[in-house]
Scaffold this motif. Structure first.
Motif, PDB file in Angstrom:
ATOM      1  N   UNK A  78     -26.471  71.165  30.074  1.00  0.00           N
ATOM      2  CA  UNK A  78     -26.220  72.131  29.010  1.00  0.00           C
ATOM      3  C   UNK A  78     -25.594  71.412  27.817  1.00  0.00           C
ATOM      4  N   UNK A  79     -26.420  71.206  26.799  1.00  0.00           N
ATOM      5  CA  UNK A  79     -25.968  70.540  25.573  1.00  0.00           C
ATOM      6  C   UNK A  79     -26.042  71.514  24.397  1.00  0.00           C
ATOM      7  N   UNK A  80     -25.846  72.791  24.706  1.00  0.00           N
ATOM      8  CA  UNK A  80     -25.992  73.838  23.688  1.00  0.00           C
ATOM      9  C   UNK A  80     -24.979  73.723  22.552  1.00  0.00           C
ATOM     10  N   UNK A  81     -23.869  73.048  22.828  1.00  0.00           N
ATOM     11  CA  UNK A  81     -22.831  72.901  21.802  1.00  0.00           C
ATOM     12  C   UNK A  81     -22.988  71.628  20.979  1.00  0.00           C
ATOM     13  N   UNK A  82     -23.983  70.814  21.297  1.00  0.00           N
ATOM     14  CA  UNK A  82     -24.137  69.538  20.607  1.00  0.00           C
ATOM     15  C   UNK A  82     -24.585  69.743  19.158  1.00  0.00           C
ATOM     16  N   UNK A  83     -23.872  69.055  18.270  1.00  0.00           N
ATOM     17  CA  UNK A  83     -24.232  69.015  16.855  1.00  0.00           C
ATOM     18  C   UNK A  83     -24.881  67.660  16.595  1.00  0.00           C
ATOM     19  N   UNK A  84     -26.173  67.648  16.307  1.00  0.00           N
ATOM     20  CA  UNK A  84     -26.885  66.373  16.125  1.00  0.00           C
ATOM     21  C   UNK A  84     -27.304  66.154  14.666  1.00  0.00           C
ATOM     22  N   UNK A  85     -26.616  66.810  13.769  1.00  0.00           N
ATOM     23  CA  UNK A  85     -26.999  66.755  12.349  1.00  0.00           C
ATOM     24  C   UNK A  85     -26.882  65.358  11.746  1.00  0.00           C
ATOM     25  N   UNK A  86     -26.044  64.484  12.345  1.00  0.00           N
ATOM     26  CA  UNK A  86     -25.892  63.134  11.817  1.00  0.00           C
ATOM     27  C   UNK A  86     -26.518  62.073  12.719  1.00  0.00           C
ATOM     28  N   UNK A  87     -27.141  62.505  13.791  1.00  0.00           N
ATOM     29  CA  UNK A  87     -27.722  61.565  14.749  1.00  0.00           C
ATOM     30  C   UNK A  87     -29.021  60.975  14.206  1.00  0.00           C
ATOM     31  N   UNK A  88     -29.094  59.654  14.191  1.00  0.00           N
ATOM     32  CA  UNK A  88     -30.298  58.973  13.714  1.00  0.00           C
ATOM     33  C   UNK A  88     -31.104  58.356  14.856  1.00  0.00           C
ATOM     34  N   UNK A  89     -30.514  58.267  16.039  1.00  0.00           N
ATOM     35  CA  UNK A  89     -31.206  57.662  17.174  1.00  0.00           C
ATOM     36  C   UNK A  89     -31.094  58.457  18.450  1.00  0.00           C
ATOM     37  N   UNK A  90     -32.277  58.862  19.009  1.00  0.00           N
ATOM     38  CA  UNK A  90     -32.308  59.546  20.302  1.00  0.00           C
ATOM     39  C   UNK A  90     -33.316  58.883  21.240  1.00  0.00           C
ATOM     40  N   UNK A  91     -33.652  57.666  20.968  1.00  0.00           N
ATOM     41  CA  UNK A  91     -34.638  56.958  21.781  1.00  0.00           C
ATOM     42  C   UNK A  91     -34.234  56.973  23.253  1.00  0.00           C
ATOM     43  N   UNK A  92     -35.180  57.350  24.121  1.00  0.00           N
ATOM     44  CA  UNK A  92     -34.980  57.330  25.582  1.00  0.00           C
ATOM     45  C   UNK A  92     -33.726  58.082  26.025  1.00  0.00           C
ATOM     46  N   UNK A  93     -33.345  59.101  25.286  1.00  0.00           N
ATOM     47  CA  UNK A  93     -32.108  59.825  25.571  1.00  0.00           C
ATOM     48  C   UNK A  93     -32.095  60.435  26.968  1.00  0.00           C
ATOM     49  N   UNK A  94     -33.260  60.986  27.395  1.00  0.00           N
ATOM     50  CA  UNK A  94     -33.356  61.599  28.732  1.00  0.00           C
ATOM     51  C   UNK A  94     -34.334  60.835  29.619  1.00  0.00           C
ATOM     52  N   UNK A  95     -34.546  59.596  29.321  1.00  0.00           N
ATOM     53  CA  UNK A  95     -35.474  58.738  30.051  1.00  0.00           C
ATOM     54  C   UNK A  95     -35.157  58.759  31.555  1.00  0.00           C
ATOM     55  N   UNK A  96     -36.164  59.075  32.350  1.00  0.00           N
ATOM     56  CA  UNK A  96     -36.054  59.049  33.822  1.00  0.00           C
ATOM     57  C   UNK A  96     -35.049  60.057  34.387  1.00  0.00           C
ATOM     58  N   UNK A  97     -34.848  61.174  33.667  1.00  0.00           N
ATOM     59  CA  UNK A  97     -34.073  62.284  34.259  1.00  0.00           C
ATOM     60  C   UNK A  97     -35.058  63.072  35.127  1.00  0.00           C
ATOM     61  N   UNK A  98     -35.442  62.495  36.210  1.00  0.00           N
ATOM     62  CA  UNK A  98     -36.607  62.947  36.984  1.00  0.00           C
ATOM     63  C   UNK A  98     -36.390  64.222  37.778  1.00  0.00           C
ATOM     64  N   UNK A  99     -35.123  64.635  37.970  1.00  0.00           N
ATOM     65  CA  UNK A  99     -34.851  65.869  38.721  1.00  0.00           C
ATOM     66  C   UNK A  99     -34.362  67.006  37.815  1.00  0.00           C
ATOM     67  N   UNK A 100     -34.487  66.827  36.542  1.00  0.00           N
ATOM     68  CA  UNK A 100     -34.015  67.824  35.584  1.00  0.00           C
ATOM     69  C   UNK A 100     -34.855  69.097  35.666  1.00  0.00           C
ATOM     70  N   UNK A 101     -34.177  70.220  35.880  1.00  0.00           N
ATOM     71  CA  UNK A 101     -34.843  71.526  35.954  1.00  0.00           C
ATOM     72  C   UNK A 101     -34.541  72.402  34.747  1.00  0.00           C
ATOM     73  N   UNK A 102     -33.367  72.167  34.148  1.00  0.00           N
ATOM     74  CA  UNK A 102     -32.951  72.988  33.010  1.00  0.00           C
ATOM     75  C   UNK A 102     -32.257  72.117  31.966  1.00  0.00           C
TER      76      UNK A 102
END
Length: 354
Positions: A266-290
């Motif tokens: 749950x990253x609903x509170x994340x503010x990414x307005x200044x983020x310039x890099x998200x490369x491979x952020x969730x790479x291999x989160x193989x059991x992620x359901x939500x």
């Protein structure tokens, strides 16, 4: 004995007591002065003696090195050290890389004589001490520390580590602080004061055996870099980041890369307005359901989203805006087909918290 003699004796005794009382604080003050160099005597059996005073080697014992250095890790034969003993109080000004590279050390003796209250830099202090299994730092004073970068980096056999007494109110850098402590199964960081920390890059990266991690009390309002923060924490089953303030964060690359046991994020509170890099952020989160990324914006990351969802299940439920979905599909042509098969829930349709 006459009264006159008795008075003289009492007067003399009182003067002696006054001198003792005055001299003791002066001695204590002199003894507590931090030093930039220490004496190190390394015996052939691997025992290293560290002192602020010149060391006279014990008779009958062969010596590899006996010299004055800025830190014990400056010894030529540091890889031969198996145990470290502090003789008298040792109070360094700088603890950066102090024991780094001592790959055979297993034991610290008289650790209470090691006074760290004046050290502002503890970066790499125990880095690659990869035979250490336990480290009791309950007496450590970290009140002056500003940097803890790679402090326990690659202590691969360390199974117990207590940092609950650490005073980190002045610390600004915690990047890779516990990275690649492969054998840590638990780590209590709830009392760490992170109010001034600007970098948490790779802070827990490679902690492969951690099954839980409580960072709910972290103050991240000044953090700018969270890249690889939880990367390769392969057994981490839950992660509560609802209190994270990411308003100043610019880098989230590889942040959850390899957290293959996580089912909900749950990253609903994340503010990414200044983020310039998200490369491979969730790479291999193989059991992620939500996955809740309802407030994610990608305005500054369009050219830096590659491999963001590589090996994420196609049946994952994602809470994201339509604009966010379109941006992801448009920038990741390789995964556009998979993204289209996600079960997308608009934030307006989702529960406020889940």
């Amino acid at each position: 004995m006459s009264k006159k003699i008795t008075k003289q004796i009492l007067f003399t005794l009182s003067l002696l007591m006054m001198v003792c009382c005055l001299s003791s604080p002066m001695k204590a003050k002199a003894a507590s002065k931090p030093v930039s160099k220490v004496y190190c005597c390394l015996y052939t059996n691997g025992n290293l003696v560290v002192s602020q005073k010149r060391i006279v080697p014990q008779r009958g014992r062969r010596v590899l090195e006996n010299k004055r250095v800025a830190r014990p890790s400056d010894l030529i034969n540091k890889r031969e050290v198996t145990s470290i003993q502090f003789k008298g109080m040792v109070k360094p000004k700088n603890c950066s890389l102090y024991f780094a590279g001592m790959t055979k050390v297993t034991t610290f003796k008289n650790m209470k004589n090691f006074n760290t209250s004046a050290a502002t830099n503890m970066s790499g202090m125990f880095a690659t001490c990869n035979k250490l299994t336990r480290l009791n730092l309950s007496h450590f004073s970290t009140k002056s520390a500003k940097r803890m970068t790679k402090m326990f980096y690659s202590c691969i056999r360390l199974s117990r580590l207590d940092v609950s007494t650490f005073n980190t109110k002045k610390v600004q850098k915690m990047n890779y602080m516990f990275a690649y402590c492969h054998n840590l199964k638990s780590l209590n960081v709830r009392k760490l004061n992170t109010a001034k920390v600007t970098s948490m890059e790779g802070m827990f990266a490679g902690c492969q055996k951690l099954t839980s991690l409580n960072v709910s009390n972290f103050n991240t309002s000044n953090v700018q870099n969270m890249s690889s923060m939880f990367a390769e924490c392969a057994k981490l089953k839950t992660l509560n980041l609802r209190n994270f303030d990411t308003a100043k964060v610019t880098d989230m690359k590889y942040m959850f890369n390899g957290t293959s046991a996580l089912s909900t994020l749950n990253l609903s509170n994340f503010n990414t307005s200044h983020v310039t890099g998200m490369r491979a952020m969730f790479f291999d989160c193989r059991r992620l359901k939500s996955l809740d990324i309802r407030n994610f914006t990608f305005d500054k990351t369009k050219s830096s989203l590659s491999y963001m969802f590589y090996n994420v299940p196609s049946k994952v439920t994602v809470i994201v805006t339509q604009k966010g979905k379109d941006t992801l599909c448009g920038s990741q042509k390789t995964y556009a087909r998979a993204i289209k098969h996600w079960k997308i829930i608009e934030p307006s349709q989702a529960a406020t918290r889940h």
